[in-house]
Scaffold this motif. Structure first.
Motif, PDB file in Angstrom:
ATOM      1  N   ASP A 149       0.844  -1.194   0.000  1.00  0.00           N
ATOM      2  CA  ASP A 149       0.000   0.000   0.000  1.00  0.00           C
ATOM      3  C   ASP A 149       0.881   1.247   0.000  1.00  0.00           C
ATOM      4  O   ASP A 149       1.743   1.409   0.872  1.00  0.00           O
ATOM      5  N   ILE A 150       0.657   2.120  -0.966  1.00  0.00           N
ATOM      6  CA  ILE A 150       1.478   3.329  -1.083  1.00  0.00           C
ATOM      7  C   ILE A 150       0.719   4.505  -0.488  1.00  0.00           C
ATOM      8  O   ILE A 150      -0.366   4.862  -0.957  1.00  0.00           O
ATOM      9  N   PRO A 151       1.269   5.132   0.528  1.00  0.00           N
ATOM     10  CA  PRO A 151       0.578   6.266   1.165  1.00  0.00           C
ATOM     11  C   PRO A 151       0.631   7.510   0.283  1.00  0.00           C
ATOM     12  O   PRO A 151       1.497   7.665  -0.575  1.00  0.00           O
ATOM     13  N   ASP A 152      -0.320   8.412   0.532  1.00  0.00           N
ATOM     14  CA  ASP A 152      -0.362   9.667  -0.211  1.00  0.00           C
ATOM     15  C   ASP A 152       0.630  10.682   0.335  1.00  0.00           C
ATOM     16  O   ASP A 152       1.097  11.560  -0.386  1.00  0.00           O
ATOM     17  N   SER A 153       0.951  10.560   1.628  1.00  0.00           N
ATOM     18  CA  SER A 153       1.801  11.549   2.290  1.00  0.00           C
ATOM     19  C   SER A 153       3.146  10.935   2.660  1.00  0.00           C
ATOM     20  O   SER A 153       3.248   9.759   3.020  1.00  0.00           O
ATOM     21  N   ILE A 154       4.196  11.754   2.608  1.00  0.00           N
ATOM     22  CA  ILE A 154       5.531  11.287   2.974  1.00  0.00           C
ATOM     23  C   ILE A 154       5.645  11.040   4.478  1.00  0.00           C
ATOM     24  O   ILE A 154       6.558  10.359   4.939  1.00  0.00           O
ATOM     25  N   ILE A 155       4.688  11.557   5.259  1.00  0.00           N
ATOM     26  CA  ILE A 155       4.700  11.321   6.706  1.00  0.00           C
ATOM     27  C   ILE A 155       4.656   9.823   6.997  1.00  0.00           C
ATOM     28  O   ILE A 155       5.244   9.344   7.972  1.00  0.00           O
ATOM     29  N   GLU A 156       3.984   9.066   6.129  1.00  0.00           N
ATOM     30  CA  GLU A 156       3.837   7.629   6.335  1.00  0.00           C
ATOM     31  C   GLU A 156       4.940   6.817   5.634  1.00  0.00           C
ATOM     32  O   GLU A 156       4.827   5.609   5.481  1.00  0.00           O
ATOM     33  N   PHE A 157       6.018   7.502   5.234  1.00  0.00           N
ATOM     34  CA  PHE A 157       7.082   6.817   4.492  1.00  0.00           C
ATOM     35  C   PHE A 157       7.707   5.686   5.286  1.00  0.00           C
ATOM     36  O   PHE A 157       7.985   4.613   4.750  1.00  0.00           O
ATOM     37  N   GLU A 158       7.948   5.909   6.584  1.00  0.00           N
ATOM     38  CA  GLU A 158       8.655   4.879   7.354  1.00  0.00           C
ATOM     39  C   GLU A 158       7.832   3.599   7.446  1.00  0.00           C
ATOM     40  O   GLU A 158       8.373   2.490   7.357  1.00  0.00           O
ATOM     41  N   ALA A 159       6.516   3.725   7.608  1.00  0.00           N
ATOM     42  CA  ALA A 159       5.664   2.539   7.644  1.00  0.00           C
ATOM     43  C   ALA A 159       5.703   1.817   6.298  1.00  0.00           C
ATOM     44  O   ALA A 159       5.767   0.575   6.234  1.00  0.00           O
ATOM     45  N   PHE A 160       5.693   2.602   5.202  1.00  0.00           N
ATOM     46  CA  PHE A 160       5.823   2.004   3.865  1.00  0.00           C
ATOM     47  C   PHE A 160       7.159   1.277   3.736  1.00  0.00           C
ATOM     48  O   PHE A 160       7.232   0.153   3.232  1.00  0.00           O
ATOM     49  N   HIS A 161       8.241   1.936   4.167  1.00  0.00           N
ATOM     50  CA  HIS A 161       9.574   1.345   4.074  1.00  0.00           C
ATOM     51  C   HIS A 161       9.646   0.011   4.799  1.00  0.00           C
ATOM     52  O   HIS A 161      10.129  -0.996   4.259  1.00  0.00           O
ATOM     53  N   ASP A 162       9.158  -0.031   6.027  1.00  0.00           N
ATOM     54  CA  ASP A 162       9.255  -1.254   6.828  1.00  0.00           C
ATOM     55  C   ASP A 162       8.423  -2.381   6.218  1.00  0.00           C
ATOM     56  O   ASP A 162       8.855  -3.550   6.192  1.00  0.00           O
ATOM     57  N   ALA A 163       7.236  -2.037   5.714  1.00  0.00           N
ATOM     58  CA  ALA A 163       6.371  -3.054   5.121  1.00  0.00           C
ATOM     59  C   ALA A 163       6.984  -3.610   3.841  1.00  0.00           C
ATOM     60  O   ALA A 163       6.979  -4.827   3.603  1.00  0.00           O
ATOM     61  N   ARG A 164       7.523  -2.733   3.011  1.00  0.00           N
ATOM     62  CA  ARG A 164       8.104  -3.219   1.761  1.00  0.00           C
ATOM     63  C   ARG A 164       9.403  -3.970   2.023  1.00  0.00           C
ATOM     64  O   ARG A 164       9.717  -4.944   1.331  1.00  0.00           O
ATOM     65  N   ARG A 165      10.166  -3.552   3.014  1.00  0.00           N
ATOM     66  CA  ARG A 165      11.388  -4.299   3.343  1.00  0.00           C
ATOM     67  C   ARG A 165      11.053  -5.736   3.708  1.00  0.00           C
ATOM     68  O   ARG A 165      11.768  -6.678   3.326  1.00  0.00           O
ATOM     69  N   ALA A 166       9.988  -5.919   4.464  1.00  0.00           N
ATOM     70  CA  ALA A 166       9.583  -7.276   4.845  1.00  0.00           C
ATOM     71  C   ALA A 166       9.211  -8.098   3.616  1.00  0.00           C
ATOM     72  O   ALA A 166       9.578  -9.276   3.494  1.00  0.00           O
ATOM     73  N   LEU A 167       8.497  -7.481   2.669  1.00  0.00           N
ATOM     74  CA  LEU A 167       8.121  -8.181   1.445  1.00  0.00           C
ATOM     75  C   LEU A 167       9.365  -8.544   0.624  1.00  0.00           C
ATOM     76  O   LEU A 167       9.481  -9.656   0.090  1.00  0.00           O
ATOM     77  N   LEU A 168      10.304  -7.603   0.529  1.00  0.00           N
ATOM     78  CA  LEU A 168      11.525  -7.849  -0.234  1.00  0.00           C
ATOM     79  C   LEU A 168      12.379  -8.934   0.400  1.00  0.00           C
ATOM     80  O   LEU A 168      12.913  -9.811  -0.295  1.00  0.00           O
ATOM     81  N   LYS A 169      12.499  -8.899   1.719  1.00  0.00           N
ATOM     82  CA  LYS A 169      13.315  -9.910   2.390  1.00  0.00           C
ATOM     83  C   LYS A 169      12.718 -11.300   2.194  1.00  0.00           C
ATOM     84  O   LYS A 169      13.452 -12.287   1.972  1.00  0.00           O
ATOM     85  N   GLU A 170      11.421 -11.403   2.259  1.00  0.00           N
ATOM     86  CA  GLU A 170      10.778 -12.699   2.029  1.00  0.00           C
ATOM     87  C   GLU A 170      11.051 -13.190   0.603  1.00  0.00           C
ATOM     88  O   GLU A 170      11.379 -14.368   0.394  1.00  0.00           O
ATOM     89  N   SER A 171      10.969 -12.288  -0.362  1.00  0.00           N
ATOM     90  CA  SER A 171      11.218 -12.662  -1.748  1.00  0.00           C
ATOM     91  C   SER A 171      12.687 -13.030  -1.957  1.00  0.00           C
ATOM     92  O   SER A 171      13.011 -14.003  -2.649  1.00  0.00           O
ATOM     93  N   ILE A 172      13.602 -12.257  -1.375  1.00  0.00           N
ATOM     94  CA  ILE A 172      15.029 -12.566  -1.480  1.00  0.00           C
ATOM     95  C   ILE A 172      15.314 -13.937  -0.872  1.00  0.00           C
ATOM     96  O   ILE A 172      16.085 -14.735  -1.425  1.00  0.00           O
ATOM     97  N   GLY A 173      14.675 -14.213   0.270  1.00  0.00           N
ATOM     98  CA  GLY A 173      14.867 -15.511   0.904  1.00  0.00           C
ATOM     99  C   GLY A 173      14.397 -16.662   0.024  1.00  0.00           C
ATOM    100  O   GLY A 173      15.041 -17.717  -0.046  1.00  0.00           O
ATOM    101  N   GLU A 174      13.267 -16.467  -0.669  1.00  0.00           N
ATOM    102  CA  GLU A 174      12.758 -17.512  -1.555  1.00  0.00           C
ATOM    103  C   GLU A 174      13.700 -17.733  -2.742  1.00  0.00           C
ATOM    104  O   GLU A 174      13.867 -18.860  -3.206  1.00  0.00           O
ATOM    105  N   LEU A 175      14.307 -16.653  -3.221  1.00  0.00           N
ATOM    106  CA  LEU A 175      15.178 -16.763  -4.389  1.00  0.00           C
ATOM    107  C   LEU A 175      16.580 -17.258  -4.050  1.00  0.00           C
ATOM    108  O   LEU A 175      17.185 -18.001  -4.820  1.00  0.00           O
ATOM    109  N   LEU A 176      17.100 -16.844  -2.908  1.00  0.00           N
ATOM    110  CA  LEU A 176      18.512 -17.102  -2.592  1.00  0.00           C
ATOM    111  C   LEU A 176      18.745 -17.986  -1.374  1.00  0.00           C
ATOM    112  O   LEU A 176      19.835 -18.528  -1.209  1.00  0.00           O
ATOM    113  N   GLY A 177      17.749 -18.118  -0.502  1.00  0.00           N
ATOM    114  CA  GLY A 177      17.988 -18.800   0.766  1.00  0.00           C
ATOM    115  C   GLY A 177      18.170 -20.296   0.603  1.00  0.00           C
ATOM    116  O   GLY A 177      17.928 -20.870  -0.449  1.00  0.00           O
TER     117      GLY A 177
END
Length: 579
Positions: free
Chosen positions: A551-579
């Motif tokens: 989910d992409i927020p409209d305001s940059i105030i919510e950037f950190e929540a976006f960052h943490d959520a997407r990092r979790a998605l990326l780490k899961e995908s990286i783990g599936e590809l490389l782990g």
């Protein structure tokens, strides 16, 4: 036989008339501008210039050997090589065996120019290589706390830099000293036209000293040998150079190959192939070391190590006989790697392409391998293996020759039906496993924008992005929004500013965009850009799902929540590809 010195001016005249040439066994010019500056400052201070080694070639033998001219107008991309003179029959020549770099530095500084690449510009950008000429500041005085011990200020300047310079320096174009046959009147005329009278005396003293150093002081002393046997000359050359650290070992080995190839000019062929490879795609930065190593590997010679024993006459005959196929395989390999989206900035280990080149060579694949649907699975497997090997730290470092030799053996034995999957087991047994531990996955999930591996990781995560055309590693929330002023203005709490700025360049805020998309996006907020690019909600959701945007927020105030959520998605995908 030792010969007392002659002037720099007379030496440059001999270079200009091709009385002084370079033998084919010599390497290319490798000095950087700062090294040339130190050389000239040392000359002006009267430091020893060093002794040269010359080879007197008899007129009856000059047609037996290949010779090269000295570089004059150096261009890092378009003119880095010594011009070929070919065979010069029935001429008395003097070939330089030791001292090429110093003499070329003099030739460039006093008769030519330099153009080297500016940082952060692409190799195929015509503005990345501004032409520069050498200037001496006639009014410069060294500071007492000058750390580099320079007494004189020499600079390579572009015409624009010269135009933009303030009035403090008095820049004299150093090549003009060669035209001042009568020093007194010529100098006085030049200085009086540019300086107030109170500064003329100081400037004249420096200019007069330059005149003496170049035109009057006999500083070029040399030893000369007159043997006409190339093998003897080669042995002297190797012995003179192998004790130093400036001349690389591969330079010496290339010299051996040059002396032993029979049907091809090894120097021309190898340097020509390097130039060709570096021009593929958006540009690479390969060197002759890669081509020499490829020659050993693809010819099935020895242990692929840079050892003199591997460059004996028998092996060089094999190398030369297979040269056509080696050129074809290396070119196809680099074209394939460029199709994967790599270039000189993102291919972090050049030797990683050698197993691919060996496979393509042994399989006799042609250009159809890049595009034919028949080879799609094979291409995808090669691409994944290459990216894994680049992302795994330490694979292409120590133990390289052992690794390449083992991979060559595996590909030769099991590569008949495609790039062999056994290659993973071979690497594990060699101590180069491509399995990733949890700690490594965490580090990858926090990779930064500045990391040269960022592209490789993103291309693995998002293989559907077309990388054969212009693309960019871009920020999702634009960099321009992360200044302290703008974050404060958007209402970001003061205690969160450092975290926002730190996370803006992390993997979770990065994506791969086609060139046109990147231009359209620029500094716009991601929610706004996506709404315009994909007005249909279903299409927009599919794009967000494919790119793991969440989910992409409209305001940059919510950037950190976006960052943490997407990092979790990326780490899961990286783990599936490389782990």
């Amino acid at each position: 036989m030792y010969q007392t010195g002659q002037t720099i001016k007379k030496t440059l005249d001999e270079i200009h008339c091709h009385d002084l040439v370079l033998p084919a066994i010599q390497r290319e010019f490798v000095w950087r501008p700062e090294q040339i500056g130190r050389l000239f400052d040392s000359l002006m201070q009267g430091y020893p210039f060093g002794t040269f080694l010359y080879w007197r070639v008899a007129a009856e033998n000059s047609g037996k050997f290949e010779f090269y001219d000295f570089v004059r107008d150096y261009h890092e991309r378009d003119n880095p090589h010594c011009p070929r003179l070919g065979r010069l029959p029935n001429q008395k020549l003097t070939a330089v065996l030791d001292g090429q770099q110093r003499l070329t530095a003099l030739n460039i500084r006093l008769r030519g120019s330099m153009a080297w690449k500016l940082p952060r510009l692409w190799w195929n950008n015509p503005n990345a290589f501004p032409k520069r000429q050498l200037y001496l500041d006639l009014l410069w005085q060294p500071h007492e706390d000058n750390d580099d011990a320079s007494t004189y200020r020499f600079e390579f300047l572009t015409e624009k830099q010269l135009e933009d310079a303030d009035d403090a320096p008095c820049w004299f174009p150093v090549p003009e000293i060669l035209q001042m046959k009568n020093a007194g009147p010529a100098m006085t005329k030049w200085l009086n036209s540019r300086l107030p009278q109170e500064q003329v005396d100081q400037a004249h003293e420096t200019l007069w000293h330059l005149f003496q150093v170049i035109r009057e002081r006999k500083s070029v002393a040399y030893y000369e040998i007159d043997s006409q046997d190339l093998h003897t000359v080669l042995q002297i050359f190797i012995r003179m150079n192998s004790g130093g650290t400036v001349l690389s070992y591969s330079d010496l080995l290339l010299s051996i190959a040059v002396a032993q190839w029979q049907k091809h000019d090894a120097r021309e062929e190898i340097h020509g192939l390097v130039d060709q490879l570096n021009s593929i795609g958006t540009g690479f930065s390969f060197s002759k070391d890669l081509v020499l190593k490829a020659g050993l590997m693809l010819s099935d010679i020895g242990s692929v190590g840079f050892k003199v024993d591997n460059f004996n006459r028998a092996n060089m005959d094999i190398f030369e006989s297979k040269w056509g196929g080696i050129k074809q395989a290396l070119t196809l390999t680099v074209e394939l790697v460029a199709d994967f989206g790599f270039n000189g900035q993102t291919l972090t280990a050049h030797n990683a392409i050698l197993p691919i080149a060996y496979y393509l060579y042994k399989s006799e694949h042609k250009s159809a391998f890049r595009t034919s649907g028949t080879f799609k699975d094979d291409r995808n497997f090669i691409r994944e293996w290459l990216i894994r090997s680049l992302l795994k730290r330490g694979i292409w470092g120590s133990g390289l020759d052992t690794l390449l030799t083992n991979l060559r053996r595996t590909i030769s034995k099991h590569g008949g039906d495609g790039y062999p999957k056994r290659i993973y087991e071979t690497m594990r047994r060699t101590g180069k496993s491509l399995a990733f531990e949890d700690e490594e996955l965490e580090q990858l999930a926090d990779m930064r924008y500045q990391d040269r591996l960022a592209f490789a990781l993103l291309s693995l995560l998002f293989p559907f992005v077309d990388l054969r055309h212009q693309f960019h590693v871009d920020h999702i929330f634009p960099q321009a929004r992360f200044t302290r002023t703008k974050l404060n203005g958007a209402g970001v709490p003061a205690e969160k500013l450092e975290d926002f700025i730190l996370h803006k360049d992390r993997l979770a805020n990065l994506q791969l965009l086609q060139g046109a998309e990147n231009i359209e996006k620029r500094t716009r907020m991601p929610s706004e850009w996506l709404s315009e690019q994909y007005p249909n909600a279903t299409d927009r959701q599919e794009y967000q799902r494919n790119h793991l945007l969440g989910d992409i927020p409209d305001s940059i105030i919510e950037f950190e929540a976006f960052h943490d959520a997407r990092r979790a998605l990326l780490k899961e995908s990286i783990g599936e590809l490389l782990g």
